[in-house]
Design a protein around this motif. Structure first.
Motif, short mmCIF file in Angstrom:
data_model
loop_
_atom_site.label_atom_id
_atom_site.label_comp_id
_atom_site.label_asym_id
_atom_site.label_seq_id
_atom_site.Cartn_x
_atom_site.Cartn_y
_atom_site.Cartn_z
N THR A 74 5.09 -2.64 -1.48
CA THR A 74 4.29 -3.59 -0.37
C THR A 74 4.86 -2.68 0.71
OG1 THR A 74 3.85 -5.57 -1.86
CG2 THR A 74 3.85 -5.61 0.74
N VAL A 75 6.34 -2.80 0.87
CA VAL A 75 7.05 -2.37 1.95
C VAL A 75 6.61 -0.98 2.50
CG1 VAL A 75 9.17 -1.78 2.94
CG2 VAL A 75 9.00 -3.63 1.83
N MET A 76 6.62 0.02 1.28
CA MET A 76 6.18 1.19 1.27
C MET A 76 4.67 1.55 1.89
SD MET A 76 8.75 3.29 0.85
CE MET A 76 9.58 2.21 1.59
N VAL A 77 3.75 0.86 1.52
CA VAL A 77 2.37 0.91 1.82
C VAL A 77 2.48 0.38 3.62
CG1 VAL A 77 0.07 -0.34 1.96
CG2 VAL A 77 1.16 0.46 -0.18
N ILE A 78 2.95 -0.55 3.82
CA ILE A 78 3.16 -0.89 5.06
C ILE A 78 3.86 0.09 6.14
CG2 ILE A 78 4.23 -2.52 6.93
CD1 ILE A 78 3.59 -4.68 4.63
N ALA A 79 4.87 0.93 5.72
CA ALA A 79 5.93 1.86 6.32
C ALA A 79 4.91 2.96 6.53
CB ALA A 79 6.96 2.05 5.85
N ASP A 80 4.05 3.34 5.38
CA ASP A 80 3.25 4.52 5.57
C ASP A 80 1.92 4.22 6.62
OD1 ASP A 80 2.07 7.11 4.43
OD2 ASP A 80 0.52 5.90 3.62
N GLU A 81 1.48 3.02 6.57
CA GLU A 81 0.49 2.67 7.30
C GLU A 81 0.89 2.68 8.92
OE1 GLU A 81 -3.31 1.66 8.52
OE2 GLU A 81 -2.52 2.05 6.72
N LEU A 82 2.10 2.40 9.38
CA LEU A 82 2.83 2.28 10.43
C LEU A 82 3.46 3.78 10.94
CD1 LEU A 82 4.43 -1.11 10.58
CD2 LEU A 82 2.31 -0.44 11.61
N GLY A 83 3.27 4.72 9.96
CA GLY A 83 3.74 5.99 10.29
C GLY A 83 5.16 6.20 10.23
N TRP A 84 5.84 5.18 9.43
CA TRP A 84 7.57 5.30 9.56
C TRP A 84 8.04 6.13 8.42
CZ3 TRP A 84 8.59 -0.83 9.86
CH2 TRP A 84 8.22 -1.27 10.88
N ILE A 85 7.02 6.73 7.46
CA ILE A 85 7.65 7.51 6.38
C ILE A 85 6.42 8.83 6.42
CG2 ILE A 85 8.71 5.98 5.02
CD1 ILE A 85 6.26 5.96 3.08
#
Length: 85
Positions: A74-85
């Motif tokens: 869940t954290v990785m999906v959110i981080a990817d959506e926000l462009g953090w990774i």
């Protein structure tokens, strides 16, 4: 690559939450980690198409029980959506 990374955010979050719940409910130490590690890595990668997410998901599969409740997919999906990774 798998087609899941192109799905809308709510669908990807739903899949990630289901995967994290399955991960958190694993109560078999050792053997469960052998199954969890590639499962978590695959889910994180398939939802983001980012190898960094696969590493985080795989590490989460190895972690022991108290720390294992971390919702890595869940954290990785959110981080990817926000462009953090």
């Amino acid at each position: 690559m798998w087609g899941l990374e192109d799905k809308p955010l709510p669908i990807r979050l739903g899949i990630a939450i289901i995967a994290d719940v399955i991960d958190a409910l694993n109560i078999i130490p050792g053997v469960g980690d052998l199954i969890e590690t590639p499962f978590n890595a695959f889910i994180a990668y398939a939802l983001t198409d980012n190898p960094k997410a696969a590493v985080v998901g795989g590490v989460d599969g190895i972690l022991p029980a108290p720390i294992d409740w971390f919702p890595s997919a869940t954290v990785m999906v959110i981080a990817d959506e926000l462009g953090w990774i």
